[in-house]
Design an enzyme around this catalytic site. Structure first.
Site, PDB file in Angstrom:
ATOM      1  N   SER A  22       0.805  -1.226   0.000  1.00 17.54           N
ATOM      2  CA  SER A  22       0.000   0.000   0.000  1.00 17.54           C
ATOM      3  C   SER A  22       0.839   1.277   0.000  1.00 17.54           C
ATOM      4  O   SER A  22       0.504   2.235  -0.714  1.00 17.54           O
ATOM      5  CB  SER A  22      -0.964  -0.006   1.193  1.00 17.54           C
ATOM      6  N   THR A  67      -5.389  -3.185   8.340  1.00 21.38           N
ATOM      7  CA  THR A  67      -5.290  -4.535   7.803  1.00 21.38           C
ATOM      8  C   THR A  67      -5.195  -5.548   8.943  1.00 21.38           C
ATOM      9  O   THR A  67      -5.300  -5.190  10.126  1.00 21.38           O
ATOM     10  CB  THR A  67      -4.101  -4.640   6.822  1.00 21.38           C
ATOM     11  N   LYS A  71      -8.927  -5.250  11.736  1.00 20.57           N
ATOM     12  CA  LYS A  71     -10.099  -4.706  11.044  1.00 20.57           C
ATOM     13  C   LYS A  71     -11.362  -4.687  11.913  1.00 20.57           C
ATOM     14  O   LYS A  71     -12.197  -3.798  11.780  1.00 20.57           O
ATOM     15  CB  LYS A  71     -10.374  -5.488   9.758  1.00 20.57           C
ATOM     16  N   ALA A 135     -16.126 -18.317   3.994  1.00 20.95           N
ATOM     17  CA  ALA A 135     -17.033 -17.549   4.849  1.00 20.95           C
ATOM     18  C   ALA A 135     -16.270 -16.645   5.812  1.00 20.95           C
ATOM     19  O   ALA A 135     -16.761 -16.327   6.886  1.00 20.95           O
ATOM     20  CB  ALA A 135     -17.945 -18.498   5.625  1.00 20.95           C
ATOM     21  N   ARG A 159     -15.886 -24.806   4.580  1.00 19.11           N
ATOM     22  CA  ARG A 159     -15.531 -26.061   5.244  1.00 19.11           C
ATOM     23  C   ARG A 159     -16.114 -26.127   6.643  1.00 19.11           C
ATOM     24  O   ARG A 159     -16.487 -27.188   7.112  1.00 19.11           O
ATOM     25  CB  ARG A 159     -14.006 -26.208   5.258  1.00 19.11           C
ATOM     26  N   GLY A 246      -7.507 -11.410  -8.412  1.00 15.91           N
ATOM     27  CA  GLY A 246      -7.776 -10.450  -7.348  1.00 15.91           C
ATOM     28  C   GLY A 246      -6.971  -9.167  -7.392  1.00 15.91           C
ATOM     29  O   GLY A 246      -7.146  -8.306  -6.521  1.00 15.91           O
TER      30      GLY A 246
END
Length: 281
Positions: A22, A67, A71, A135, A159, A246
């Protein structure tokens, strides 16, 4: 807030944080747009994070990126948080308001959707059936972003099924939780498949999934960008699917944060991409 004023300070805060790209990216944009500012990194231990964040205005910072692993903790110090950050349950961008108050936001859903729309301009959310693998925090951003765009059929596979059920409770009850072992079969109804897990990332095991039942017209999106081409994306590309990595999500979420601090949304140009590719991949 642009040039000819005092230096505007922003930072990224994590633990660890030395690997972050960043500072390179944001300092490139600051120079490009002739903004008198600097973007630095700050490594902060979890037990010191709240005090550190509250002191940002005192030390002249107009904002920060947050980060891993801070968060969720950042939410506690904010006087105000956006609907996005509240739903996702995490803050990745802080803005200093008058009086030293902190406003929390999350630009990850924006970055995910912007990258998708740039890669496939004909994408129609109303006709999308999404299969989201994972998730965790990234999955929450993806699901929220898809829902905001109007996608109403979203399947979550993880999972650990309990984590998927918790995500459904927190984000939207319309999400459909299915068993991880059924992932290959469920591909037959998907028009968009998104991997939000760490599987396939450099140093991790590959994502084990068969694309045999997936339509060749479906979009396959892996939010991983180290490496750019995961085995998951390679398999999809070989059978003719449109694939998205990504890298764009990382760049566009960063651009959105930059706009919240400086009032300019920077171009995600080839040089910005090269900065990440040269140093991070």
């Amino acid at each position: 807030m642009i040039a000819n004023q005092k230096t505007l300070k922003v930072c990224i805060i994590g633990y660890p944080v030395s690997h972050s790209l960043s500072p390179l990216l944001h300092n490139y944009w600051l120079k490009k747009y002739k903004i008198s500012g600097e973007y630095v990194s700050s490594e902060v231990k979890p037990d010191e994070i709240e005090a550190h964040l509250l002191n940002l205005p005192k030390h002249g910072f107009i904002g920060a990126n947050i980060t891993i692993p801070h968060k969720r903790a950042a939410i506690k110090v904010c006087s105000e948080i956006s609907d996005t950050a509240r739903k996702v349950g995490a803050v990745n961008t802080l803005i200093t308001a008058p009086g030293g108050k902190l406003i929390g936001d999350n630009t990850d859903p924006y970055g995910f959707i912007k990258n998708l729309k740039k890669a496939y301009k004909k994408w129609n959310p109303r006709q999308t059936k999404a299969l989201v693998l994972g998730a965790g925090g990234a999955s929450r951003s993806v699901c929220y972003g898809l829902l905001k765009e109007g996608v109403r059929e979203i399947y979550i596979l993880n999972r650990n099924r309990t984590n998927a059920e918790n995500l459904k409770t927190d984000i939207n009850d319309s999400l459909i939780v299915k068993s991880w072992k059924d992932r290959n079969l469920l591909l037959n109804c998907a028009t968009l498949v998104v991997n939000t897990t760490s599987l396939g990332m450099t140093g991790m095991q590959d994502l084990k999934i068969s694309l045999e039942n997936l339509s060749e017209k479906a979009i396959v999106y892996d939010i991983v960008y180290t490496p750019l081409n995961t085995s998951f994306l390679d398999a999809a590309r070989q059978r003719g699917n449109l694939t998205i990595n990504g890298l764009g999500m990382f760049l566009y979420q960063a651009a959105k944060s930059f706009s919240l601090w400086f009032g300019i949304e920077p171009d995600v140009d080839e040089r910005a991409k090269q900065i990440v590719l040269e140093r991070g991949i």
